[in-house]
Design a protein around this motif. Structure first.
Motif, PDB file in Angstrom:
ATOM      1  N   LEU A 111       0.808  -1.172  -0.104  1.00  0.00           N
ATOM      2  CA  LEU A 111       0.015  -0.182  -0.083  1.00  0.00           C
ATOM      3  C   LEU A 111       0.885   1.264   0.069  1.00  0.00           C
ATOM      4  O   LEU A 111       1.900   1.107   0.510  1.00  0.00           O
ATOM      5  N   ILE A 112       0.309   2.428  -0.672  1.00  0.00           N
ATOM      6  CA  ILE A 112       0.937   3.477  -0.514  1.00  0.00           C
ATOM      7  C   ILE A 112       0.085   4.465   0.110  1.00  0.00           C
ATOM      8  O   ILE A 112      -0.842   4.997  -0.430  1.00  0.00           O
ATOM      9  N   HIS A 113       0.638   4.905   1.181  1.00  0.00           N
ATOM     10  CA  HIS A 113      -0.242   5.965   2.071  1.00  0.00           C
ATOM     11  C   HIS A 113      -0.088   7.410   1.255  1.00  0.00           C
ATOM     12  O   HIS A 113       1.003   8.085   1.400  1.00  0.00           O
ATOM     13  N   LEU A 114      -0.902   7.878   0.652  1.00  0.00           N
ATOM     14  CA  LEU A 114      -1.102   8.997  -0.173  1.00  0.00           C
ATOM     15  C   LEU A 114      -1.319  10.445   0.712  1.00  0.00           C
ATOM     16  O   LEU A 114      -1.136  11.861   0.392  1.00  0.00           O
ATOM     17  N   THR A 115      -1.987  10.221   2.122  1.00  0.00           N
ATOM     18  CA  THR A 115      -2.267  11.239   2.711  1.00  0.00           C
ATOM     19  C   THR A 115      -1.445  12.282   3.173  1.00  0.00           C
ATOM     20  O   THR A 115      -1.693  13.613   3.407  1.00  0.00           O
ATOM     21  N   THR A 116       0.013  11.767   3.492  1.00  0.00           N
ATOM     22  CA  THR A 116       0.965  12.617   4.048  1.00  0.00           C
ATOM     23  C   THR A 116       1.794  12.895   2.916  1.00  0.00           C
ATOM     24  O   THR A 116       1.853  12.231   2.129  1.00  0.00           O
ATOM     25  N   GLY A 117       2.711  14.029   3.347  1.00  0.00           N
ATOM     26  CA  GLY A 117       3.912  14.376   2.275  1.00  0.00           C
ATOM     27  C   GLY A 117       3.254  15.464   1.386  1.00  0.00           C
ATOM     28  O   GLY A 117       2.106  15.786   1.298  1.00  0.00           O
ATOM     29  N   THR A 118       4.212  16.321   0.594  1.00  0.00           N
ATOM     30  CA  THR A 118       3.754  17.406  -0.175  1.00  0.00           C
ATOM     31  C   THR A 118       2.775  17.016  -1.354  1.00  0.00           C
ATOM     32  O   THR A 118       2.810  15.703  -1.680  1.00  0.00           O
ATOM     33  N   HIS A 119       2.191  17.683  -1.695  1.00  0.00           N
ATOM     34  CA  HIS A 119       1.514  17.412  -3.179  1.00  0.00           C
ATOM     35  C   HIS A 119       2.402  16.941  -4.425  1.00  0.00           C
ATOM     36  O   HIS A 119       2.241  15.874  -5.055  1.00  0.00           O
ATOM     37  N   VAL A 120       3.606  17.444  -4.117  1.00  0.00           N
ATOM     38  CA  VAL A 120       4.519  16.796  -5.022  1.00  0.00           C
ATOM     39  C   VAL A 120       4.791  15.417  -4.983  1.00  0.00           C
ATOM     40  O   VAL A 120       4.846  14.542  -5.832  1.00  0.00           O
ATOM     41  N   ALA A 121       4.878  14.966  -3.639  1.00  0.00           N
ATOM     42  CA  ALA A 121       5.409  13.807  -3.165  1.00  0.00           C
ATOM     43  C   ALA A 121       4.212  12.660  -3.579  1.00  0.00           C
ATOM     44  O   ALA A 121       4.399  11.603  -4.226  1.00  0.00           O
ATOM     45  N   GLN A 122       2.860  13.207  -3.387  1.00  0.00           N
ATOM     46  CA  GLN A 122       1.663  12.443  -3.605  1.00  0.00           C
ATOM     47  C   GLN A 122       1.678  12.170  -5.270  1.00  0.00           C
ATOM     48  O   GLN A 122       1.401  10.932  -5.664  1.00  0.00           O
ATOM     49  N   ILE A 123       2.003  13.204  -6.092  1.00  0.00           N
ATOM     50  CA  ILE A 123       2.128  13.069  -7.490  1.00  0.00           C
ATOM     51  C   ILE A 123       2.980  11.976  -7.814  1.00  0.00           C
ATOM     52  O   ILE A 123       2.823  10.832  -8.821  1.00  0.00           O
TER      53      ILE A 123
END
Length: 533
Positions: A111-123
């Protein structure tokens, strides 16, 4: 999420959302801690990426996770970033991280947790996952609907699989969009040919996902130019192409004119060069150039084109400084370029550079099932260009399609023949309505144009007298001469019948090709022995 496999989750430490201190931290929703509090989501290992300056916060989060989920192993990874908002830096660092990680999808769910990190990291997470560098699903956490500070709720979570086929509405919308794109590439013509439709599907994928040169092969008039223009429009709307569409027929380029037209020239570089000329490759900068009949280019021009493709630079005639042009290329040809290479007329290295994506368009004769819809297309195009509506009555349409689908209709110039036929019939149609008489006249004209002059001496003329020819309508005469030629090229009456009735015989319960041909010849007072003697 119930599974016999262990769940391994990747995520960034939330520098803001995960921050809390004292006993009150248990009443605050913290995404990294909260995902380990879900009753039906058992995380066996958490790979937590942490910037060095947040090391203390990471230790606190790790300790809190141990309290709420002792079975979860938290592995901290120092993840130093100069600028967490720099896309290139974040993507490269994440890429290096996941490439070095040993994934085992047989034993673990990822799984990849997308809720944390900057928007750049999420992308970046999303792009790496979509490109299959990470065999994972996406995990999103959020505060509970009742108010995110409820300690007993621990928020909510959702697992998203990027396999869009599992999302019916999204899947339907993407399928509809693809259908519109394919329809666009086919100029709105609802073709029935399975082979052609599959070819267009492949071209659509390449047109949107690749900038590499494309080579479109096929006979003259098969639609290479129109298709290329549509590919350009598609790339402009979907793939970020911003420059012009430039089309050139290489068969018209000769000598200094070829070099000058493609690569440009400086004033005075040759007789008649009275001013600077940028050249077509420069004109296609940030755009697309279509080099039709590329096999007609000279070897010198081929060498220059190869360098321009590889380096995006070339030297105009008379210039001492290279010019840059970031163009995309589609080449077209009706020649066998491999044979041209063997004959020393085409560079092997250039062919290797342009044939990564090679597509061969079928001739119209190979797509006879599509003649009906293309007939409608040509009638509509005539009406738009001439601003004059022309229709065919039912009998005329049936007559034309019967002729157009028959073996004797060669369609040697492909869609150019069809376009010319419709233009002539529409122009000569009485009161804007194409009749059977118009069709018969046009069929005779087409047959005359397709006749092989060399074969005429030993075909109809050798069997029919001038008196017999004078008594036969031109429409019937064109058909009869084709039948006679097939007979003379065949060993037996049955063999000739199979060739002539190759389409209709498949729909008959009883194969009587020889008898059908015998009766056809009898209409003109002919028999097999007369035709083949």
């Amino acid at each position: 999420m119930r599974s016999t496999k262990s769940a391994i989750t990747f995520g960034f430490l939330g520098a803001t959302l995960d921050r809390a201190s004292g006993p009150e931290r248990w009443s605050k929703w913290r995404p990294t801690v909260a995902m380990c509090q879900q009753e039906d989501l058992l995380i066996s290992r958490l790979e937590l990426l942490v910037e060095p300056k947040f090391a203390d916060l990471a230790q606190q989060v790790k300790a809190d996770i141990h309290k709420v989920s002792p079975e979860t192993e938290v592995v901290l990874h120092e993840f130093a970033l100069k600028d967490p908002w720099d896309f290139q830096e974040v993507y490269e660092r994440l890429y290096d991280f996941v490439r070095a990680y040993s994934f085992d999808p047989e034993k673990a769910d990822y799984l990849i947790h997308l809720t944390t990190g900057t928007h750049v990291a999420q992308i970046c997470w999303f792009l790496l996952n979509e490109a299959n560098f990470i065999p994972a699903r996406l995990l999103q956490t959020s505060p509970s609907r009742e108010g995110g500070r409820d300690a007993s709720a621990a928020g909510r979570y959702e697992i998203i699989d990027i396999d869009l086929s599992k999302y019916d509405r999204l899947s339907t919308r993407f399928a509809q969009e693809q259908e519109r794109t394919l329809d666009f590439l086919k100029s709105g013509i609802a073709t029935k040919s399975k082979g052609f439709n599959k070819l267009i599907e492949q071209i659509e994928l390449v047109a949107v996902n690749s900038k590499a040169p494309m080579l479109i092969m096929g006979p003259t008039g098969a639609g290479k130019s129109m298709l290329t223009s549509r590919i350009y429009d598609l790339r402009r709307s979907r793939a970020g192409l911003s420059g012009k569409f430039v089309e050139v027929n290489c068969a018209t380029l000769r000598g200094d004119h070829a070099m000058s037209a493609l690569f440009g020239h400086k004033r005075g570089s040759f007789t008649g060069a009275q001013s600077d000329r940028p050249g077509l490759l420069k004109e296609a900068d940030k755009g697309l150039i279509f080099l039709d009949e590329i096999g007609e280019l000279g070897l010198d021009e081929q060498a220059m084109l190869l360098r321009a493709l590889e380096d995006k630079t070339f030297l105009p005639m008379g210039a001492d400084k290279a010019v840059q042009s970031d163009f995309q290329l589609i080449a077209g040809t009706n020649r066998d370029l491999r044979a041209q290479v063997a004959a020393g007329k085409f560079r092997e290295d250039l062919l290797a550079r342009i044939n990564l994506w090679t597509f061969t368009l079928p001739s119209l004769a190979e797509r006879r099932e599509d003649i009906s819809v293309n007939l409608d297309f040509e009638l509509e195009r005539y009406a738009k260009v001439q601003r004059r509506q022309v229709r065919m009555n039912k009998e005329a349409r049936e007559s034309f399609l019967k002729f157009a689908r028959s073996p004797e209709a060669k369609w040697s110039a492909n869609f150019r023949d069809l376009n010319a036929a419709v233009t002539r019939m529409a122009t000569l149609a009485p009161k804007g309505r194409i009749t059977v008489a118009c069709v018969e006249t046009e069929a005779a004209r087409l047959m005359e144009g397709w006749r092989d002059p060399g074969a005429q001496a030993h075909s109809g003329n050798a069997v029919l007298t001038e008196a017999q020819r004078a008594e036969i309508d031109p429409f019937d005469l064109a058909q009869l001469e084709f039948v006679l030629q097939v007979c003379q090229d065949s060993k037996t009456l049955s063999d000739a019948g199979r060739k002539l009735f190759s389409v209709s015989r498949a729909k008959r319960a009883k194969m009587n090709d020889a008898d059908r041909l015998k009766k056809y010849l009898a209409r003109f007072k002919l028999n097999w022995d007369q035709v083949t003697r």
